[in-house]
Design a protein around this motif. Structure first.
Motif, PDB file in Angstrom:
ATOM      1  N   PHE A  27       0.826  -1.203   0.000  1.00  0.00           N
ATOM      2  CA  PHE A  27       0.000   0.000   0.000  1.00  0.00           C
ATOM      3  C   PHE A  27       0.861   1.254   0.000  1.00  0.00           C
ATOM      4  N   ILE A  28       0.571   2.163  -0.901  1.00  0.00           N
ATOM      5  CA  ILE A  28       1.176   3.498  -0.881  1.00  0.00           C
ATOM      6  C   ILE A  28       0.097   4.453  -0.385  1.00  0.00           C
ATOM      7  N   GLY A  29       0.265   4.887   0.875  1.00  0.00           N
ATOM      8  CA  GLY A  29      -0.776   5.642   1.564  1.00  0.00           C
ATOM      9  C   GLY A  29      -1.541   4.746   2.516  1.00  0.00           C
TER      10      GLY A  29
ATOM     11  N   MET B 272      -7.794   2.994   3.182  1.00  0.00           N
ATOM     12  CA  MET B 272      -6.707   2.099   2.778  1.00  0.00           C
ATOM     13  C   MET B 272      -6.365   1.127   3.904  1.00  0.00           C
ATOM     14  N   SER B 273      -6.352   1.619   5.137  1.00  0.00           N
ATOM     15  CA  SER B 273      -5.975   0.758   6.254  1.00  0.00           C
ATOM     16  C   SER B 273      -7.004  -0.345   6.486  1.00  0.00           C
ATOM     17  N   ALA B 274      -8.277  -0.082   6.178  1.00  0.00           N
ATOM     18  CA  ALA B 274      -9.286  -1.138   6.284  1.00  0.00           C
ATOM     19  C   ALA B 274      -8.983  -2.259   5.297  1.00  0.00           C
ATOM     20  N   LEU B 275      -8.605  -1.898   4.073  1.00  0.00           N
ATOM     21  CA  LEU B 275      -8.213  -2.911   3.087  1.00  0.00           C
ATOM     22  C   LEU B 275      -6.967  -3.665   3.545  1.00  0.00           C
ATOM     23  N   ALA B 276      -6.011  -2.947   4.113  1.00  0.00           N
ATOM     24  CA  ALA B 276      -4.794  -3.608   4.599  1.00  0.00           C
ATOM     25  C   ALA B 276      -5.135  -4.650   5.655  1.00  0.00           C
ATOM     26  N   ARG B 277      -6.025  -4.281   6.580  1.00  0.00           N
ATOM     27  CA  ARG B 277      -6.433  -5.229   7.621  1.00  0.00           C
ATOM     28  C   ARG B 277      -7.134  -6.444   7.010  1.00  0.00           C
ATOM     29  N   TYR B 278      -7.966  -6.199   5.993  1.00  0.00           N
ATOM     30  CA  TYR B 278      -8.685  -7.299   5.336  1.00  0.00           C
ATOM     31  C   TYR B 278      -7.706  -8.281   4.702  1.00  0.00           C
ATOM     32  N   PHE B 279      -6.754  -7.759   3.941  1.00  0.00           N
ATOM     33  CA  PHE B 279      -5.798  -8.639   3.262  1.00  0.00           C
ATOM     34  C   PHE B 279      -4.916  -9.376   4.274  1.00  0.00           C
ATOM     35  N   LYS B 280      -4.570  -8.706   5.354  1.00  0.00           N
ATOM     36  CA  LYS B 280      -3.809  -9.375   6.411  1.00  0.00           C
ATOM     37  C   LYS B 280      -4.631 -10.526   6.995  1.00  0.00           C
ATOM     38  N   PHE B 281      -5.910 -10.285   7.197  1.00  0.00           N
ATOM     39  CA  PHE B 281      -6.775 -11.297   7.793  1.00  0.00           C
ATOM     40  C   PHE B 281      -6.913 -12.539   6.902  1.00  0.00           C
ATOM     41  N   ILE B 282      -6.991 -12.325   5.584  1.00  0.00           N
ATOM     42  CA  ILE B 282      -7.190 -13.485   4.694  1.00  0.00           C
ATOM     43  C   ILE B 282      -5.868 -14.141   4.304  1.00  0.00           C
ATOM     44  N   GLY B 283      -4.769 -13.724   4.951  1.00  0.00           N
ATOM     45  CA  GLY B 283      -3.522 -14.459   4.813  1.00  0.00           C
ATOM     46  C   GLY B 283      -2.510 -13.906   3.832  1.00  0.00           C
ATOM     47  N   LYS B 284      -2.716 -12.707   3.330  1.00  0.00           N
ATOM     48  CA  LYS B 284      -1.735 -12.104   2.418  1.00  0.00           C
ATOM     49  C   LYS B 284      -0.617 -11.432   3.224  1.00  0.00           C
ATOM     50  N   ASN B 285       0.564 -11.321   2.595  1.00  0.00           N
ATOM     51  CA  ASN B 285       1.615 -10.475   3.151  1.00  0.00           C
ATOM     52  C   ASN B 285       1.241  -9.012   2.885  1.00  0.00           C
ATOM     53  N   VAL B 286       1.300  -8.179   3.909  1.00  0.00           N
ATOM     54  CA  VAL B 286       0.875  -6.791   3.770  1.00  0.00           C
ATOM     55  C   VAL B 286       1.951  -5.867   4.328  1.00  0.00           C
ATOM     56  N   ALA B 287       2.286  -4.842   3.560  1.00  0.00           N
ATOM     57  CA  ALA B 287       3.225  -3.810   4.006  1.00  0.00           C
ATOM     58  C   ALA B 287       2.870  -2.525   3.278  1.00  0.00           C
ATOM     59  N   GLY B 288       3.568  -1.430   3.618  1.00  0.00           N
ATOM     60  CA  GLY B 288       3.258  -0.205   2.917  1.00  0.00           C
ATOM     61  C   GLY B 288       4.028   1.003   3.390  1.00  0.00           C
ATOM     62  N   TYR B 289       3.737   2.096   2.718  1.00  0.00           N
ATOM     63  CA  TYR B 289       4.358   3.406   2.957  1.00  0.00           C
ATOM     64  C   TYR B 289       3.278   4.396   3.369  1.00  0.00           C
TER      65      TYR B 289
END
Length: 450
Positions: A11-13, A19-36
């Motif tokens: 995620f950029i932003g 955006m952070s809600a999407l980040a939490r969702y992807f983290k929950f379903i097992g994706k690697n998540v990082a960002g700036y």
């Protein structure tokens, strides 16, 4: 794009509320998540505590190795990303899959039953109420929200796979990426004129969104909006109407007249007639989906609100402190209505931080009129967000338009000393900028005075 093929999401932003809600969702379903993100905030601190790697420098070498695999990496960008951003340019030049938040929501919602909440005001509160109602009634839902819901301390509710609730954001016409099955439009006031140019273009965009809902009995608006669909209202003859409204120890108590029955003695704690409308929209959408009226009523009573939406920080004898995200004249009017309804005899001090030079310029007269309604008003400097200054558009310019004689312009550094001296018994902070980061310190100072 198939989400099953995506292993990494960058995620950029990432610190943006949506955006952070999407980040939490992807983290929950097992994706690697990082960002700036540009700067640390309370929200980025929370994300880091949840195991998401975040940095605040756009150097390409800070991107971790897994996210450099373009076959399995999705890059999600905020519309506010500057053209010179080093990481964004790297991903573009190397052919990565890059999507805006709204596009990703469109992909997620395409294969679910989607509730979409549109409107220039009230999206976050209405979608949060709706997500809470559905979740509390056992619906297999995930709600992606633009605010932190107090009941869950998160901007995401649930972990369902078949039903979604999303905010349908009109900015940059983002909501046209969605696939709504049931939807509402809370309001169609002018906003984002830097994108749309005029009110007619905004209204046309909302009509285009409304057309995406195939069954017009699944589309809801407050009475008076120029859309021929199901209406909700307060003390009127709308298809869903709140009647017999009273206030009992800070609670709204009311009946809801539906097309088929009258549901009596609902209780809802969020103050202001605008929040009563938001609750009624959520009621109508959930009721139409098939949730029992009794279950909706129980969930409405247990809903505690959204952080920075008429959010009580202090509520005791001799001192009340409320914080609100309002950043448009209509929203400020709603805050004023709620405060004066609850505290008609108290001295109120309102602190407002304007958000965006363009919005301040476009709605200067409206801001001046809505702020003049407060007995005492303090203005901070304009929060620029993604914008460069506009010549002549300053908080002093806005202050000069405000008719109330009890007004002043202060710097953020001088706000705390001013609040230590105020004799106001009700303090309200208002704005969508970084004033939200000052809330804990303001709360501490006012708590010491109480």
């Amino acid at each position: 794009m198939q989400l099953d093929n995506i292993h990494n999401v960058y995620f950029i932003g990432i610190g943006g509320i949506g955006m952070s809600a999407l980040a939490r969702y992807f983290k929950f379903i097992g994706k690697n998540v990082a960002g700036y993100d540009r700067t640390p905030t309370h929200l980025t601190d929370e994300l880091k505590a949840e195991g998401i790697h975040i940095h605040f420098d756009d150097k390409v070498e800070l991107i971790e190795l897994p996210y450099l695999n373009k076959e399995h990496t999705l890059v999600v960008v905020t519309p506010a990303v500057p053209k010179h951003h080093l990481q964004w340019n790297y991903f573009v030049q190397n052919g990565f899959e890059i999507k805006k938040r709204a596009e990703v929501l469109g992909i997620i919602t395409k294969d679910t039953f989607c509730f979409a909440v549109a409107g220039t005001h009230g999206k976050t509160t209405t979608s949060s109420i709706l997500g809470h109602v559905l979740h509390q009634n056992g619906v297999d839902v995930t709600a992606f929200l633009g605010g932190i819901v107090e009941n869950y301390n998160s901007n995401i509710i649930g972990n369902g796979k078949t039903v979604t609730v999303v905010e349908a954001d009109e900015f940059d016409r983002s909501f046209l990426h969605l696939h709504p099955d049931i939807a509402c439009v809370t309001s169609m006031d002018a906003d984002h004129l830097d994108i749309y140019g005029n009110t007619e273009a905004i209204e046309e965009s909302f009509r285009e969104f409304a057309a995406k809902v195939e069954n017009k009995e699944h589309l809801f608006v407050p009475a008076g909006l120029p859309l021929q669909v199901i209406t909700i209202g307060v003390n009127d003859d709308s298809q869903f109407s709140a009647q017999n409204i009273s206030i009992d120890n800070g609670w709204y108590v009311f009946d809801v007249v539906t097309p088929s029955e009258t549901v009596k003695n609902l209780r809802f704690a969020l103050p202001g007639r605008h929040n009563l409308t938001n609750a009624l929209l959520a009621f109508a959408m959930a009721y139409t989906y098939g949730v029992a009226a009794e279950g909706i009523a129980e969930a409405l009573q247990s809903f505690r609100g959204v952080r920075r939406r008429f959010s009580y920080q202090i509520k005791k004898t001799g001192m009340v402190y409320i914080d609100d995200y309002a950043h448009h004249p209509t929203e400020i009017n709603a805050v004023h209505q709620a405060v004066t309804e609850l505290y008609p005899d108290e001295k109120v001090l309102a602190v407002f931080q304007p958000h965006l030079f363009s919005r301040t310029k476009d709605f200067a007269e409206g801001f001046a009129k809505s702020l003049s309604a407060f007995e005492n008003i303090v203005l901070l400097d304009i929060y620029p967000a993604r914008e460069e200054p506009i010549e002549g558009v300053t908080s002093q310019w806005l202050l000069d338009m405000i008719e109330n004689p009890e007004k002043r312009l202060v710097s953020k550094a001088d706000l705390i000393p001013l609040l230590k001296m105020t004799d106001a018994k009700v303090v309200v902070t208002i704005g969508a900028g970084d004033i939200g980061e000052m809330v804990p310190e303001i709360k501490r100072v006012l708590d010491e005075k109480a």
